[in-house]
Design a protein around this motif. Structure first.
Motif, PDB file in Angstrom:
ATOM      1  N   ILE A  33       0.842  -1.207   0.000  1.00 38.06           N
ATOM      2  CA  ILE A  33       0.000   0.000   0.000  1.00 38.06           C
ATOM      3  C   ILE A  33       0.875   1.255   0.000  1.00 38.06           C
ATOM      4  N   ALA A  34       1.934   1.244   0.818  1.00 42.11           N
ATOM      5  CA  ALA A  34       2.847   2.389   0.885  1.00 42.11           C
ATOM      6  C   ALA A  34       3.546   2.617  -0.456  1.00 42.11           C
ATOM      7  N   ALA A  35       4.013   1.514  -1.058  1.00 42.75           N
ATOM      8  CA  ALA A  35       4.689   1.616  -2.358  1.00 42.75           C
ATOM      9  C   ALA A  35       3.740   2.119  -3.435  1.00 42.75           C
ATOM     10  N   HIS A  36       2.522   1.617  -3.405  1.00 43.16           N
ATOM     11  CA  HIS A  36       1.511   2.029  -4.379  1.00 43.16           C
ATOM     12  C   HIS A  36       1.191   3.517  -4.213  1.00 43.16           C
ATOM     13  N   SER A  39      -5.589  12.996 -16.602  1.00 41.94           N
ATOM     14  CA  SER A  39      -4.441  12.291 -16.016  1.00 41.94           C
ATOM     15  C   SER A  39      -4.584  12.193 -14.500  1.00 41.94           C
ATOM     16  N   ILE A  40      -5.035  13.285 -13.872  1.00 43.43           N
ATOM     17  CA  ILE A  40      -5.259  13.269 -12.424  1.00 43.43           C
ATOM     18  C   ILE A  40      -6.352  12.268 -12.068  1.00 43.43           C
ATOM     19  N   SER A  41      -7.436  12.278 -12.835  1.00 40.76           N
ATOM     20  CA  SER A  41      -8.539  11.341 -12.582  1.00 40.76           C
ATOM     21  C   SER A  41      -8.082   9.894 -12.731  1.00 40.76           C
ATOM     22  N   ALA A  42      -7.319   9.614 -13.799  1.00 44.90           N
ATOM     23  CA  ALA A  42      -6.820   8.263 -14.036  1.00 44.90           C
ATOM     24  C   ALA A  42      -5.883   7.821 -12.899  1.00 44.90           C
ATOM     25  N   SER A  43      -5.082   8.769 -12.391  1.00 41.87           N
ATOM     26  CA  SER A  43      -4.170   8.451 -11.289  1.00 41.87           C
ATOM     27  C   SER A  43      -4.934   8.056 -10.030  1.00 41.87           C
ATOM     28  N   PHE A  44      -5.988   8.798  -9.721  1.00 40.89           N
ATOM     29  CA  PHE A  44      -6.780   8.473  -8.533  1.00 40.89           C
ATOM     30  C   PHE A  44      -7.553   7.164  -8.707  1.00 40.89           C
ATOM     31  N   LEU A  45      -8.026   6.900  -9.911  1.00 37.96           N
ATOM     32  CA  LEU A  45      -8.690   5.623 -10.167  1.00 37.96           C
ATOM     33  C   LEU A  45      -7.706   4.467  -9.971  1.00 37.96           C
ATOM     34  N   TYR A  46      -6.479   4.679 -10.476  1.00 39.76           N
ATOM     35  CA  TYR A  46      -5.437   3.663 -10.310  1.00 39.76           C
ATOM     36  C   TYR A  46      -5.110   3.462  -8.834  1.00 39.76           C
ATOM     37  N   LEU A  47      -5.082   4.565  -8.061  1.00 40.15           N
ATOM     38  CA  LEU A  47      -4.824   4.490  -6.628  1.00 40.15           C
ATOM     39  C   LEU A  47      -5.906   3.674  -5.925  1.00 40.15           C
ATOM     40  N   GLY A  72      -5.718   0.001  -6.860  1.00 39.58           N
ATOM     41  CA  GLY A  72      -4.621  -0.660  -6.144  1.00 39.58           C
ATOM     42  C   GLY A  72      -4.988  -0.970  -4.705  1.00 39.58           C
ATOM     43  N   PHE A  73      -5.611   0.002  -4.029  1.00 34.43           N
ATOM     44  CA  PHE A  73      -6.066  -0.231  -2.658  1.00 34.43           C
ATOM     45  C   PHE A  73      -7.057  -1.386  -2.594  1.00 34.43           C
ATOM     46  N   MET A  74      -7.948  -1.426  -3.582  1.00 32.93           N
ATOM     47  CA  MET A  74      -8.981  -2.476  -3.617  1.00 32.93           C
ATOM     48  C   MET A  74      -8.344  -3.859  -3.774  1.00 32.93           C
ATOM     49  N   ILE A  75      -7.375  -3.950  -4.676  1.00 30.43           N
ATOM     50  CA  ILE A  75      -6.754  -5.252  -4.934  1.00 30.43           C
ATOM     51  C   ILE A  75      -5.875  -5.692  -3.760  1.00 30.43           C
ATOM     52  N   ILE A  76      -5.101  -4.743  -3.215  1.00 29.10           N
ATOM     53  CA  ILE A  76      -4.195  -5.087  -2.102  1.00 29.10           C
ATOM     54  C   ILE A  76      -4.968  -5.354  -0.813  1.00 29.10           C
ATOM     55  N   GLY A  77      -6.019  -4.599  -0.591  1.00 26.75           N
ATOM     56  CA  GLY A  77      -6.738  -4.683   0.687  1.00 26.75           C
ATOM     57  C   GLY A  77      -7.833  -5.728   0.756  1.00 26.75           C
TER      58      GLY A  77
END
Length: 496
Positions: free
Chosen positions: A430-433, A475-483, A486-491
């Motif tokens: 999560i920290a790395a992501h 780009s900002i929207s895509a970055s937050f979606l990616y964030l 990532g949280f969803m998959i890791i958590g």
């Protein structure tokens, strides 16, 4: 044949001959005008320009004056000779002429240190205070950096000009004054403030009373704040492959450098004045000629091209041409003159594009009888095309992220996935992501400043194609979606 009959035949032949001469000239004129019309229409379509006004003067006469397209695309209001456009940097010639007027009156000298009129304007180069003359400001040899334009403040205040000049106080010069050419639009804002100090009146009032009114440019204005007319064209920027309406901020402190507002009728008068075909005795032809005198103390800034006092002077094909381009966030213009033949061409457009320059040069060539093979695509158009493609890719990626997010949320809702217990491994992931996404966002915000020589996003959003702003937000929207993904998959984990 009797003598009377011979005389009759000769008179008939001469009458026919002299009758045909104008017809031949008229035919050539029609052919030239037809070529010009076709060239402008083709270039307008290629460049996505909403509206264009074109003026040609020749030996003191307006020989071509025509509008193309729309002053306002929404209302389909056509461009006419009364349509008003912001001139952009072709406004600098008005400010330059005003300085020469004041010098003629004995109120200043171009060799004067600017601090004689603006005592607090002390600028440095390599840590040392520098003397800067009025002539160096006129010639863009002051050493003020070109990217100083990015610091011009949005303002409608009465002291906006002083506020603009004061932005220079925390900037170092790029070079020693007088050493070389570097175009910096704010040079002419400093000159505007000098005019105010010397003339003891606001810059806009001086230009209106001492330049525009004597020339008969009674439909022109000094700054958008003066305009009270329904003839003002709407401004546009290229974006997502078409002209997009845009209302930029007001930069009242930048009026001396770029915000004279005029139309075809008045610009025809301005060109005639420049070419010595005017009866405006309060502005002498000697003063106009002086404004066209280039600064030869530095190297040319382009091939055989030197800067004068709000004009560029170029030698081409053993002829002299005087010209200048102008670009504001949503308008552009181009003036070019051939003084020996007394020909002047002006192009006004309600979009920011270098195509006005290409059109102006092409029209001048056609009027001089030259052939042209040109289809200009502006750098903004090229950039917009690339950015639009990137935007499309980011949108597709964002849709994929959204689909995967929805799919994971549904899996949680249907108990197919559940929350995972946090352990060191997941915390590190999560920290790395988070660091990765934060780095991406930081790169987005600082890249212009690093890559584009100090430009910031505020400046870019005003001046660049609208697709750039769309790219930023997508780009900002895509970055937050990616964030979030990532949280969803890791958590979460799949339930067994």
């Amino acid at each position: 044949m009797t003598l009377l009959m011979k005389k009759s035949v000769m008179m008939t032949v001469m009458l026919v001959f002299f009758t045909l001469i104008p017809e031949f000239g008229h035919a050539a004129s029609i052919d030239t005008v037809s070529k010009i019309d076709q060239f402008i229409e083709e270039q307008q379509a290629t460049s996505k320009i909403p509206g264009i006004s074109v003026i040609i003067v020749d030996k003191g006469k307006t020989v071509y004056q025509k509008g193309f397209g729309f002053a306002d695309m929404k209302t389909k209001t056509p461009v006419t000779s009364d349509t008003l456009f912001e001139l952009g940097s072709t406004s600098k010639a008005f400010t330059g002429l005003a300085i020469l007027q004041l010098e003629k009156q004995g109120l200043l000298k171009r060799s004067d240190d600017v601090r004689k009129y603006i005592p607090w304007l002390t600028l440095t180069y390599n840590g040392e205070d520098q003397a800067m003359t009025i002539q160096q400001l006129l010639s863009h040899t002051s050493g003020i950096p070109s990217n100083s334009i990015t610091r011009i403040p949005e303002s409608t205040a009465d002291n906006a000009l002083e506020l603009t000049v004061k932005t220079l106080l925390d900037q170092s010069l790029n070079r020693q004054p007088g050493s070389s050419f570097e175009y910096a639009t704010i040079n002419y804002d400093v000159l505007g403030l000098v005019i105010e100090q010397v003339a003891k009146q606001p810059f806009d009032q001086y230009i209106q009373q001492r330049i525009l009114q004597p020339v008969g440019m009674n439909q022109s204005f000094v700054g958008i704040n003066q305009v009270h007319s329904t003839n003002m064209a709407s401004g546009y920027k290229i974006g997502l492959l078409k002209a997009q309406p845009y209302i930029p901020p007001i930069y009242r402190g930048n009026i001396p450098a770029g915000y004279i507002i005029s139309n075809a009728n008045d610009i025809a008068r301005w060109l005639k004045l420049q070419l010595g075909n005017s009866n405006i005795y309060s502005i002498s032809n000697n003063l106009i000629q002086e404004s066209h005198t280039p600064d030869l103390t530095v190297e040319p800034f382009d091939t055989n091209t030197y800067y004068a006092n709000g004009w560029a002077v170029m030698e081409k094909d053993k002829r002299s041409y005087i010209y200048h381009a102008g670009e504001n966030p949503t308008f552009s213009s181009y003036f070019i003159m051939q003084p020996e033949e007394q020909i002047g061409v002006a192009i006004l457009a309600n979009i920011n594009t270098s195509s006005t320059t290409a059109i102006g040069q092409g029209v001048m060539d056609l009027w001089e009888g030259k052939t042209i093979d040109m289809q200009h695509i502006s750098s903004y158009q090229k950039l917009d095309k690339i950015v639009t493609i990137i935007c499309a890719i980011i949108i597709v990626i964002s849709i994929i992220f959204c689909y995967l997010l929805v799919k994971n949320v549904r899996s949680l809702y249907n108990k197919q996935r559940g929350m995972a217990k946090l352990n060191y491994k997941r915390i590190l992931l999560i920290a790395a992501h988070t660091v990765l996404v934060a780095t991406m966002l930081t790169a987005i915000f600082i890249t212009p400043n690093i890559v584009l020589g100090g430009l910031n996003w505020t400046f870019i959003k005003v001046w660049a194609p609208t697709s750039i702003t769309f790219l930023l937000y997508s780009s900002i929207s895509a970055s937050f979606l990616y964030l979030l993904l990532g949280f969803m998959i890791i958590g979460t984990k799949k339930n067994i």
